[in-house]
Design a protein around this motif. Structure first.
Motif, PDB file in Angstrom:
ATOM      1  N   GLU A 144      84.333  -4.525  30.067  1.00  0.00           N
ATOM      2  CA  GLU A 144      84.731  -5.635  29.194  1.00  0.00           C
ATOM      3  C   GLU A 144      84.228  -6.974  29.717  1.00  0.00           C
ATOM      4  OE1 GLU A 144      88.923  -5.500  28.715  1.00  0.00           O
ATOM      5  OE2 GLU A 144      88.936  -3.571  27.671  1.00  0.00           O
ATOM      6  N   ASP A 145      84.026  -7.081  31.025  1.00  0.00           N
ATOM      7  CA  ASP A 145      83.578  -8.337  31.621  1.00  0.00           C
ATOM      8  C   ASP A 145      82.069  -8.487  31.417  1.00  0.00           C
ATOM      9  OD1 ASP A 145      83.096 -10.599  33.047  1.00  0.00           O
ATOM     10  OD2 ASP A 145      83.796  -9.840  34.978  1.00  0.00           O
ATOM     11  N   PRO A 146      81.643  -9.491  30.671  1.00  0.00           N
ATOM     12  CA  PRO A 146      80.202  -9.673  30.438  1.00  0.00           C
ATOM     13  C   PRO A 146      79.430  -9.955  31.721  1.00  0.00           C
ATOM     14  CG  PRO A 146      81.432 -11.585  29.650  1.00  0.00           C
ATOM     15  CD  PRO A 146      82.445 -10.532  29.976  1.00  0.00           C
ATOM     16  N   LYS A 147      80.077 -10.486  32.744  1.00  0.00           N
ATOM     17  CA  LYS A 147      79.394 -10.772  34.005  1.00  0.00           C
ATOM     18  C   LYS A 147      78.922  -9.479  34.665  1.00  0.00           C
ATOM     19  CE  LYS A 147      81.791 -15.108  35.090  1.00  0.00           C
ATOM     20  NZ  LYS A 147      82.590 -15.838  36.118  1.00  0.00           N
ATOM     21  N   THR A 148      79.739  -8.442  34.551  1.00  0.00           N
ATOM     22  CA  THR A 148      79.353  -7.152  35.129  1.00  0.00           C
ATOM     23  C   THR A 148      78.141  -6.594  34.405  1.00  0.00           C
ATOM     24  OG1 THR A 148      81.653  -6.706  35.721  1.00  0.00           O
ATOM     25  CG2 THR A 148      80.153  -4.829  35.660  1.00  0.00           C
ATOM     26  N   LYS A 149      78.127  -6.691  33.086  1.00  0.00           N
ATOM     27  CA  LYS A 149      76.979  -6.223  32.312  1.00  0.00           C
ATOM     28  C   LYS A 149      75.732  -7.026  32.658  1.00  0.00           C
ATOM     29  CE  LYS A 149      79.637  -4.528  28.362  1.00  0.00           C
ATOM     30  NZ  LYS A 149      79.721  -4.438  26.897  1.00  0.00           N
ATOM     31  N   ASN A 150      75.894  -8.325  32.834  1.00  0.00           N
ATOM     32  CA  ASN A 150      74.745  -9.180  33.122  1.00  0.00           C
ATOM     33  C   ASN A 150      74.083  -8.820  34.444  1.00  0.00           C
ATOM     34  OD1 ASN A 150      75.125 -10.569  30.740  1.00  0.00           O
ATOM     35  ND2 ASN A 150      76.233 -12.277  31.674  1.00  0.00           N
ATOM     36  N   ILE A 151      74.895  -8.524  35.467  1.00  0.00           N
ATOM     37  CA  ILE A 151      74.299  -8.236  36.771  1.00  0.00           C
ATOM     38  C   ILE A 151      73.545  -6.918  36.738  1.00  0.00           C
ATOM     39  CG2 ILE A 151      76.365  -7.098  37.702  1.00  0.00           C
ATOM     40  CD1 ILE A 151      73.767  -9.248  39.585  1.00  0.00           C
ATOM     41  N   ILE A 152      74.046  -5.915  36.008  1.00  0.00           N
ATOM     42  CA  ILE A 152      73.333  -4.637  35.916  1.00  0.00           C
ATOM     43  C   ILE A 152      72.038  -4.811  35.128  1.00  0.00           C
ATOM     44  CG2 ILE A 152      73.469  -2.244  35.151  1.00  0.00           C
ATOM     45  CD1 ILE A 152      75.234  -2.993  37.560  1.00  0.00           C
ATOM     46  N   ASN A 153      72.094  -5.608  34.065  1.00  0.00           N
ATOM     47  CA  ASN A 153      70.865  -5.911  33.322  1.00  0.00           C
ATOM     48  C   ASN A 153      69.847  -6.612  34.219  1.00  0.00           C
ATOM     49  OD1 ASN A 153      71.835  -4.813  30.940  1.00  0.00           O
ATOM     50  ND2 ASN A 153      72.669  -6.743  30.205  1.00  0.00           N
ATOM     51  N   LEU A 154      70.342  -7.491  35.087  1.00  0.00           N
ATOM     52  CA  LEU A 154      69.461  -8.246  35.975  1.00  0.00           C
ATOM     53  C   LEU A 154      68.737  -7.333  36.960  1.00  0.00           C
ATOM     54  CD1 LEU A 154      68.568 -11.119  36.722  1.00  0.00           C
ATOM     55  CD2 LEU A 154      70.458 -11.198  38.355  1.00  0.00           C
ATOM     56  N   LEU A 155      69.364  -6.214  37.319  1.00  0.00           N
ATOM     57  CA  LEU A 155      68.746  -5.288  38.262  1.00  0.00           C
ATOM     58  C   LEU A 155      67.504  -4.622  37.672  1.00  0.00           C
ATOM     59  CD1 LEU A 155      71.847  -3.563  39.901  1.00  0.00           C
ATOM     60  CD2 LEU A 155      70.533  -5.536  40.704  1.00  0.00           C
ATOM     61  N   GLN A 156      67.283  -4.761  36.377  1.00  0.00           N
ATOM     62  CA  GLN A 156      66.076  -4.223  35.756  1.00  0.00           C
ATOM     63  C   GLN A 156      64.843  -5.053  36.082  1.00  0.00           C
ATOM     64  OE1 GLN A 156      65.406  -1.513  33.118  1.00  0.00           O
ATOM     65  NE2 GLN A 156      66.906  -0.738  34.570  1.00  0.00           N
ATOM     66  N   GLU A 157      65.042  -6.247  36.646  1.00  0.00           N
ATOM     67  CA  GLU A 157      63.899  -7.066  37.057  1.00  0.00           C
ATOM     68  C   GLU A 157      63.166  -6.376  38.209  1.00  0.00           C
ATOM     69  OE1 GLU A 157      62.735  -9.799  35.719  1.00  0.00           O
ATOM     70  OE2 GLU A 157      64.297  -9.880  34.186  1.00  0.00           O
ATOM     71  N   ASP A 158      61.853  -6.403  38.148  1.00  0.00           N
ATOM     72  CA  ASP A 158      61.046  -5.672  39.130  1.00  0.00           C
ATOM     73  C   ASP A 158      61.041  -6.358  40.491  1.00  0.00           C
ATOM     74  OD1 ASP A 158      59.347  -3.715  40.121  1.00  0.00           O
ATOM     75  OD2 ASP A 158      57.561  -4.849  39.585  1.00  0.00           O
ATOM     76  N   LYS A 159      60.877  -7.667  40.494  1.00  0.00           N
ATOM     77  CA  LYS A 159      60.764  -8.418  41.746  1.00  0.00           C
ATOM     78  C   LYS A 159      62.057  -9.180  42.023  1.00  0.00           C
ATOM     79  CE  LYS A 159      56.441  -7.246  42.360  1.00  0.00           C
ATOM     80  NZ  LYS A 159      56.048  -6.329  43.467  1.00  0.00           N
ATOM     81  N   LEU A 160      62.883  -8.587  42.871  1.00  0.00           N
ATOM     82  CA  LEU A 160      64.137  -9.240  43.251  1.00  0.00           C
ATOM     83  C   LEU A 160      64.014  -9.776  44.674  1.00  0.00           C
ATOM     84  CD1 LEU A 160      66.813  -6.732  41.884  1.00  0.00           C
ATOM     85  CD2 LEU A 160      65.974  -8.821  40.818  1.00  0.00           C
ATOM     86  N   SER A 161      64.532 -10.984  44.862  1.00  0.00           N
ATOM     87  CA  SER A 161      64.500 -11.613  46.183  1.00  0.00           C
ATOM     88  C   SER A 161      65.581 -12.683  46.230  1.00  0.00           C
ATOM     89  CB  SER A 161      63.130 -12.240  46.460  1.00  0.00           C
ATOM     90  OG  SER A 161      62.896 -13.318  45.555  1.00  0.00           O
ATOM     91  N   LYS A 162      65.838 -13.206  47.408  1.00  0.00           N
ATOM     92  CA  LYS A 162      66.826 -14.287  47.529  1.00  0.00           C
ATOM     93  C   LYS A 162      66.376 -15.494  46.714  1.00  0.00           C
ATOM     94  CE  LYS A 162      69.472 -16.984  50.867  1.00  0.00           C
ATOM     95  NZ  LYS A 162      69.272 -18.285  50.167  1.00  0.00           N
TER      96      LYS A 162
END
Length: 214
Positions: A144-162
């Motif tokens: 139900e929390d959109p923030k949780t959905k957003n972070i999982i969607n964000l993990l689809q980005e190929d290049k993750l870094s600080k």
């Protein structure tokens, strides 16, 4: 006799005038009725027109598409599957190369993963331990929390870094502890696949709504 002729002539003139007036009134009345009928015909289509209904249906379709939850595909680098968490910990502790690995619980089975990818990868031939790439899907449908959905969607980005997370706009749309988690991870790795896995395992432990399937 002359008096009768005048009366008869006056009656004819009067009748003619009355006929003329009646004719003019009739024409005006007919024109008024015709005009009123035309106005009603123009007004009626506006009252019974259906565009608002069509717009409402289109809006409903858009809402369904936007709110639909899709299982997101990932690929994990797996080293083993264990029936207890303790046995998975023991396995990791005996393997120095797995110091950055994570234990993921799926249906009471404990998987040891070292990396999480979004693109096709191959297992390196230099691996000292048996390993393979395991496809999986993560669903946020029950969250139900959109923030949780957003972070999982964000993990689809190929290049993750600080730096990638530091540059995010609208950080308030993501979990409040995200910045701290990324800062802690970046102290010992800059590998996008490791960052992705550690972020995922952190939020998996906090959110029962996240569902993994193979």
């Amino acid at each position: 006799m002359p008096i009768r002729r005048r009366n008869s002539r006056n009656k004819v003139i009067l009748a003619g005038i009355q006929g003329l007036v009646i004719g003019i009134v009739g024409v005006l009345l007919f024109g008024f009725i015709l005009s009123l009928s035309n106005e009603k015909k123009v007004a009626d289509p506006e009252q019974v027109s259906t565009p608002p209904v069509a717009e409402e249906k289109i809006g409903e379709i858009d809402k369904i598409e936007v709110s639909a939850d899709v299982a997101l595909p990932f690929k994990a680098k797996q080293y083993g599957m264990f029936t207890t968490k303790d046995s998975a910990f023991d396995f990791i502790s005996e393997q120095p190369s797995l110091q950055k690995a994570s234990i993921v619980n799926v249906n009471d089975q404990y998987y040891v993963w070292s990396k999480l990818f979004v693109n096709e990868v191959s297992v390196s031939e230099n691996e000292s331990l048996p390993t393979f790439i395991k496809p999986l899907s993560i669903s946020t449908k029950g969250c139900e929390d959109p923030k949780t959905k957003n972070i999982i969607n964000l993990l689809q980005e190929d290049k993750l870094s600080k730096n990638y997370f530091d540059a995010l706009e609208k950080k308030e749309e993501y979990p409040d502890d995200l910045v701290g988690i990324v800062a802690a991870i970046s102290t010992f790795t800059d590998d996008s696949a490791v960052i992705r896995l550690l972020i995922l395992t952190h939020y998996l432990e906090q959110n029962d709504c996240l569902k993994l399937s193979f």
